[in-house]
Design a protein around this motif. Structure first.
Motif, PDB file in Angstrom:
ATOM      1  N   ASP A   1     -27.333 -18.666  42.105  1.00 44.49           N
ATOM      2  CA  ASP A   1     -28.754 -18.576  41.821  1.00 44.49           C
ATOM      3  C   ASP A   1     -29.441 -17.662  42.875  1.00 44.49           C
ATOM      4  OD1 ASP A   1     -31.025 -20.040  40.220  1.00 44.49           O
ATOM      5  OD2 ASP A   1     -31.412 -20.498  42.243  1.00 44.49           O
TER       6      ASP A   1
ATOM      7  N   ARG B   1     -31.625 -14.365  41.915  1.00 41.70           N
ATOM      8  CA  ARG B   1     -33.133 -14.344  42.354  1.00 41.70           C
ATOM      9  C   ARG B   1     -33.453 -13.087  43.006  1.00 41.70           C
ATOM     10  NH1 ARG B   1     -36.114 -18.934  41.642  1.00 41.70           N
ATOM     11  NH2 ARG B   1     -34.898 -20.907  41.291  1.00 41.70           N
TER      12      ARG B   1
ATOM     13  N   MET C   1     -27.849 -23.204  33.940  1.00 41.28           N
ATOM     14  CA  MET C   1     -28.854 -23.382  32.896  1.00 41.28           C
ATOM     15  C   MET C   1     -29.272 -24.806  32.535  1.00 41.28           C
ATOM     16  SD  MET C   1     -30.094 -20.306  31.977  1.00 41.28           S
ATOM     17  CE  MET C   1     -30.876 -20.910  30.465  1.00 41.28           C
TER      18      MET C   1
ATOM     19  N   GLU D   1     -30.487 -27.237  34.317  1.00 38.75           N
ATOM     20  CA  GLU D   1     -31.849 -27.600  34.684  1.00 38.75           C
ATOM     21  C   GLU D   1     -33.003 -27.026  33.928  1.00 38.75           C
ATOM     22  OE1 GLU D   1     -35.041 -27.098  38.332  1.00 38.75           O
ATOM     23  OE2 GLU D   1     -33.027 -26.553  38.681  1.00 38.75           O
ATOM     24  N   MET D   2     -32.771 -25.787  33.265  1.00 38.42           N
ATOM     25  CA  MET D   2     -33.517 -25.190  32.142  1.00 38.42           C
ATOM     26  C   MET D   2     -33.799 -26.009  31.108  1.00 38.42           C
ATOM     27  SD  MET D   2     -34.151 -21.249  31.163  1.00 38.42           S
ATOM     28  CE  MET D   2     -35.219 -20.676  29.969  1.00 38.42           C
TER      29      MET D   2
ATOM     30  N   THR E   1     -41.269 -23.001  31.758  1.00 38.71           N
ATOM     31  CA  THR E   1     -39.895 -23.108  32.360  1.00 38.71           C
ATOM     32  C   THR E   1     -39.033 -21.620  32.315  1.00 38.71           C
ATOM     33  OG1 THR E   1     -40.035 -25.211  31.316  1.00 38.71           O
ATOM     34  CG2 THR E   1     -37.792 -24.238  31.524  1.00 38.71           C
ATOM     35  N   TRP E   2     -39.354 -20.739  31.353  1.00 31.81           N
ATOM     36  CA  TRP E   2     -39.081 -19.454  31.428  1.00 31.81           C
ATOM     37  C   TRP E   2     -39.336 -18.952  32.554  1.00 31.81           C
ATOM     38  CZ3 TRP E   2     -41.354 -14.929  31.916  1.00 31.81           C
ATOM     39  CH2 TRP E   2     -40.468 -13.785  31.839  1.00 31.81           C
TER      40      TRP E   2
ATOM     41  N   LYS F   1     -40.241 -19.926  35.441  1.00 32.47           N
ATOM     42  CA  LYS F   1     -39.524 -20.489  36.827  1.00 32.47           C
ATOM     43  C   LYS F   1     -37.939 -20.103  36.752  1.00 32.47           C
ATOM     44  CE  LYS F   1     -38.318 -24.975  38.586  1.00 32.47           C
ATOM     45  NZ  LYS F   1     -38.432 -26.603  38.339  1.00 32.47           N
ATOM     46  N   HIS F   2     -37.362 -19.884  35.664  1.00 31.41           N
ATOM     47  CA  HIS F   2     -36.069 -19.589  35.680  1.00 31.41           C
ATOM     48  C   HIS F   2     -35.662 -18.156  34.993  1.00 31.41           C
ATOM     49  CE1 HIS F   2     -35.064 -23.660  36.699  1.00 31.41           C
ATOM     50  NE2 HIS F   2     -35.990 -24.196  35.841  1.00 31.41           N
ATOM     51  N   GLN F   3     -36.587 -17.283  34.994  1.00 35.18           N
ATOM     52  CA  GLN F   3     -36.407 -16.087  34.396  1.00 35.18           C
ATOM     53  C   GLN F   3     -35.158 -15.405  34.914  1.00 35.18           C
ATOM     54  OE1 GLN F   3     -39.525 -12.749  34.939  1.00 35.18           O
ATOM     55  NE2 GLN F   3     -40.619 -14.687  35.823  1.00 35.18           N
TER      56      GLN F   3
ATOM     57  N   LEU G   1     -32.359 -16.740  35.413  1.00 34.31           N
ATOM     58  CA  LEU G   1     -31.319 -17.308  34.805  1.00 34.31           C
ATOM     59  C   LEU G   1     -31.111 -16.914  33.526  1.00 34.31           C
ATOM     60  CD1 LEU G   1     -31.305 -20.997  36.330  1.00 34.31           C
ATOM     61  CD2 LEU G   1     -29.831 -19.215  36.964  1.00 34.31           C
TER      62      LEU G   1
END
Length: 197
Positions: free
Chosen positions: A18, A22, A62, A64-65, A96-97, A99-101, A103
Motif C-alpha cells: 500500500d 501511494r 481492495m 476495504e474499498m 471512495t475512489w 481515498k483509494h485511487q 489501489l
C-alpha cells in the motif's frame, strides 16, 4: 480475536505494498516483490507464502474499498428523493475512489494480467447487481419508475458505467470529476425513472 504471527506478516506485506503504491504513479508491473518484502521485514519467499502474485496482493488490499462501496450502495435504500439517494450513492462511490485511487489504478493493472483478479473484480461487481435490481423493482412496483429493461440487466449496465467512469478518472480525461458525477447521476435517473426526479 488474537492476531497470529502469520496475520502480522501478511498485514505487514499489505501495508508495505500500500505504501509503495501511494508513493508513485508507476504501474503495478514495476513494483518489486523484493522491495515489498524488504519493507515488510520478511523474506521474498514469505510474500509468495501469502500471495500468488502482486495482483493477488492488490486484490487483498481492495477489500476495504469493496466494503466502502457497499456502504455507498446502502444510500439507495434511504428515504430521501430518488435523485438525492442516487447522487449520495455516486458521490460516496467517487469519494471512495479518491481515498483509494492508488489501489484502483493498481487493480486495473492487475485485472489486465490476472484471471484470478478479473474473476474477483467481476464477482465483487456482480454482488451489487441484485440489490440494485431490487431497488429498481421496488420503485417500479410503487409506481415511481416506469417499466423497461429487465432490472438485473439495467443494474448491470449502470454498474458497468460506474466502473468505466472510475477507470476514466484513474487514467485521466477531458471531463473533470464533478462533471462525471453529475453525468453519471443523470444517466442513472434517466435510466431508472425516465427523467429527473
Amino acid at each position: 480475536m488474537t492476531t497470529t504471527r502469520g496475520d502480522e506478516r501478511r498485514g505487514a506485506l499489505l501495508a508495505s505494498l500500500d505504501a509503495i503504491l501511494r508513493e508513485g504513479e508507476a504501474p503495478l508491473d514495476s513494483v518489486n516483490i523484493a522491495e515489498i518484502s524488504r519493507r515488510a521485514g520478511v523474506t521474498r519467499s514469505a510474500f509468495y507464502f501469502y500471495f500468488e502474485s502482486k495482483a493477488a496482493a492488490v486484490a487483498a488490499l481492495m477489500e476495504e474499498m469493496y466494503a466502502e462501496s457497499l456502504a455507498a450502495a446502502a444510500n439507495l435504500r434511504e428515504d430521501a428523493a430518488p435523485r438525492e439517494n442516487i447522487e449520495a450513492t455516486i458521490r460516496d462511490l467517487f469519494a471512495t475512489w479518491e481515498k483509494h485511487q492508488h489501489l484502483f489504478r493498481a487493480m486495473l493493472d492487475a485485472r489486465a494480467t490476472s484471471e484470478t483478479v478479473r474473476t474477483l473484480w467481476e464477482s465483487d461487481r456482480e454482488s451489487f447487481v441484485a440489490p440494485l435490481a431490487a431497488v429498481i423493482d421496488d420503485e417500479r412496483a410503487a409506481g415511481r419508475a416506469p417499466g423497461g429493461a429487465p432490472s438485473a440487466a439495467l443494474a448491470s449496465v449502470l454498474l458497468e458505467l460506474n466502473d468505466r467512469m472510475l477507470e476514466r478518472l484513474s487514467l485521466g480525461g477531458r471531463i473533470d470529476r464533478e462533471q462525471l458525477v453529475e453525468t453519471v447521476v443523470h444517466v442513472w435517473l434517466r435510466s431508472i425513472y425516465g427523467g429527473p426526479s
